[in-house]
Design an enzyme around this catalytic site. Structure first.
Site, short mmCIF file in Angstrom:
data_model
loop_
_atom_site.label_atom_id
_atom_site.label_comp_id
_atom_site.label_asym_id
_atom_site.label_seq_id
_atom_site.Cartn_x
_atom_site.Cartn_y
_atom_site.Cartn_z
N HIS A 1 0.82 -1.21 0.00
CA HIS A 1 0.00 0.00 0.00
C HIS A 1 0.86 1.26 0.00
O HIS A 1 0.52 2.25 -0.67
CB HIS A 1 -0.93 0.00 1.21
CG HIS A 1 -2.11 -0.91 1.08
ND1 HIS A 1 -2.02 -2.28 1.24
CD2 HIS A 1 -3.41 -0.67 0.77
CE1 HIS A 1 -3.21 -2.82 1.06
NE2 HIS A 1 -4.08 -1.88 0.77
N GLU A 2 1.95 1.24 0.72
CA GLU A 2 2.85 2.41 0.74
C GLU A 2 3.48 2.61 -0.64
O GLU A 2 3.66 3.76 -1.08
CB GLU A 2 3.93 2.20 1.79
CG GLU A 2 4.94 3.33 1.90
CD GLU A 2 4.33 4.65 2.33
OE1 GLU A 2 4.89 5.70 1.98
OE2 GLU A 2 3.29 4.61 3.02
#
Length: 564
Positions: free
Chosen positions: A501-502
């Site tokens: 997600h990052e």
């Protein structure tokens, strides 16, 4: 109300066993026999005699026919009486104990009307935005972001095809591991070489958009597609690697049994169970087979277990018959991230359904562009200018900047909620549904009722079932097989998901600040608190908190990455 121990007609005495006051409640009306049936059976009273319907007749009603009247006359008279009985000034109302549709005790679950209301609301929002643009600029719509979508489009298409095709290298590599009888066997160096290849493959394709300086729209699409195909390739390689080791053990049993022959139990690879009757039937067959195990010798039991592991759950394909280019290409098109020897299929494909799903994909993307142009980008541009002016003013206080930031987050709450729902629909309902229609993939439960989630762990299981199945099979279960504790295996799963997600947030904003990673890892202690017995019982409160944090988290992340 009944008095003096008497009940009025049509009421029921519901005095409890504890001796409470008598309560009169309406009861169900006693079903009456049809007047038409009574007439045909000759049950009408003689002419002039009173009947139980006489009080309901008007003075214009026809007297009951004589007993010797023809059946047609009796039927006509009975039909008139039956119709006149229905013409009451105050029709009766049946009251019974029942709950409302939204009551927590209700088992009603068909709320499709709200799904339609969602689209009607989006249409109203879209028309309102067009009218406002027409008044302000003279144009119905203004797409400032369209050049970003058109930028790098042809290069993106060519590179994406190359990326997808490069995953096919997993097939010859696996054939190499399978045919090897030395160090390149899967359980020796094969797994290591495959892991090194996958790491290099992922690094190269993730770095490519950065090296080419693509627009954020092209980079996000390509990154998400790369991560999906990486998971597909990993599942294909490691599941087939397990099957090659199982096949080697099975062939070893054909040779004379010696001290070096491994006799440990067959390793059961975590399966992806499909929600179809075929899966339950195969489970019943497997349980019946377990009943016969006690009658077999240990070697025969082991041989049968190994052979079962090499056969698909639907029993039509056996390893290594699946090691073909056609099978690999079909797997790439199937809307799943977990490889199986065989998948359940629908008898036919609906091209009309495929057309509507493809049309819905473009429609949802168009609505996301309108939402971004009208409700997200103007807020972010205005906040950036105000924060720059606030930082340049020596007399301003940090509280002023905090208020601007808080106002930005609150202004983005509704637009990001709409965007989140559209992203969910376009991926899990329409894109995956379209590929399921193309491949006739039968198990189309790509999500569950995540909107009723009570904690983040439940949400992660239900809103993205293909990714959840992959992490459960290839991360969580693999960690448990190496004697890792349940809590540590869960934390590792969250850690890898948070890194992904990052990476996506970094591709969008070109900033790797770790905000998304930190917020996602904070879900672990929140889940621990929400799993406490007293907190778990507060279902309504937990669902409210889930939605509040979900909506606030999306707008907060956007504001942090763009403004900070």
């Amino acid at each position: 109300m009944a008095t003096n121990g008497m009940l009025k007609p049509g009421m029921v005495d519901t005095t409890g066993a504890n001796g409470g006051n008598a309560i009169a409640q309406p009861h169900a009306r006693r079903p009456t026999r049809s007047a038409l049936a009574q007439a045909l059976n000759g049950e009408h009273a003689p002419n002039g005699a009173p009947t139980r319907f006489s009080s309901l007749r008007s003075e214009r009603s026809t007297p009951a026919p004589p007993d010797d009247a023809p059946p047609s006359v009796k039927a006509t008279s009975a039909a008139r009486q039956q119709l006149r009985r229905k013409q009451r000034m105050f029709p009766s109302i049946d009251y019974k104990p029942r709950v409302s549709y939204f009551d927590p005790r209700s088992d009603y679950s068909d709320f499709r009307g709200f799904f339609i209301l969602f689209w009607v609301g989006l249409a109203i929002m879209f028309i309102t935005a067009m009218l406002r643009n027409l008044k302000d600029t003279g144009n119905l719509l203004s797409f400032k972001q369209w050049p970003l979508f058109a930028q790098n489009l042809w290069e993106l298409a060519a590179v994406d095809v190359l990326m997808c095709a490069s995953t096919a290298l997993a097939l010859p590599l696996h054939l190499l591991y399978k045919s090897s009888r030395g160090l390149l066997k899967w359980e020796k160096l094969g797994m290591v070489l495959q892991s090194i290849f996958q790491a290099g493959w992922l690094t190269f394709w993730i770095r490519w958009p950065f090296m080419r300086d693509w627009s954020w729209t092209a980079q996000v699409f390509f990154t998400l597609h790369t991560l999906a195909f990486f998971m597909k390739m990993h599942s294909y390689a490691f599941y087939n690697g397990h099957l090659s080791s199982t096949l080697n053990r099975l062939t070893d049993l054909d040779r004379p049994i010696g001290p070096a022959t491994p006799m440990s139990e067959a390793i059961r690879y975590p399966k992806t169970y499909f929600n179809l009757p075929l899966a339950s039937a195969s489970t019943e067959a497997h349980s019946d087979k377990d009943d016969t195990h006690e009658q077999l010798s240990p070697i025969m039991q082991l041989r049968e277990d190994l052979a079962t592991e090499l056969t698909s759950p639907l029993s039509n394909i056996t390893y290594p018959d699946n090691l073909t280019v056609a099978n690999f290409a079909d797997y790439l098109l199937c809307p799943t991230l977990c490889y199986e020897l065989e998948y359940p299929r629908t008898p036919t494909r609906s091209y009309l359904e495929l057309f509507w799903k493809v049309l819905a994909v473009f429609g949802c993307v168009f609505l996301m562009m309108v939402t971004s142009e009208e409700f997200i980008l103007p807020v972010l541009d205005s906040s950036q200018r105000r924060l720059a002016a606030q930082r340049a003013d020596p007399t301003s206080h940090w509280v002023d900047g905090a208020l601007i930031f808080a106002e930005t987050v609150s202004s983005l709450l509704f637009p990001f909620m709409i965007t989140f729902l559209l992203v969910f629909l376009v991926i899990f309902e329409y894109v995956l549904g379209a590929f399921a229609e193309i491949t006739r993939f039968a198990d189309r439960q790509f999500y569950s009722d995540w909107w009723n989630s009570l904690d983040w762990l439940e949400f992660s299981r239900e809103w993205n079932i293909p990714v959840h199945n992959f992490f459960r099979r290839h991360v969580y279960s693999a960690s448990r097989q190496v004697k890792m504790g349940r809590g540590l295996a869960t934390a590792l799963t969250f850690f890898i998901s948070a890194l992904a997600h990052e990476l996506v947030m970094g591709c969008i904003t070109r900033k790797f600040r770790g905000y998304g990673f930190i917020l996602m890892m904070m879900q672990i202690p929140f889940v621990a608190i929400q799993r406490l017995p007293w907190v778990r019982k507060q279902a309504l409160l937990n669902n409210v908190l889930f939605w509040v944090f979900m909506i606030m988290g999306l707008s907060l992340l956007c504001a942090l990455y763009v403004l900070v």
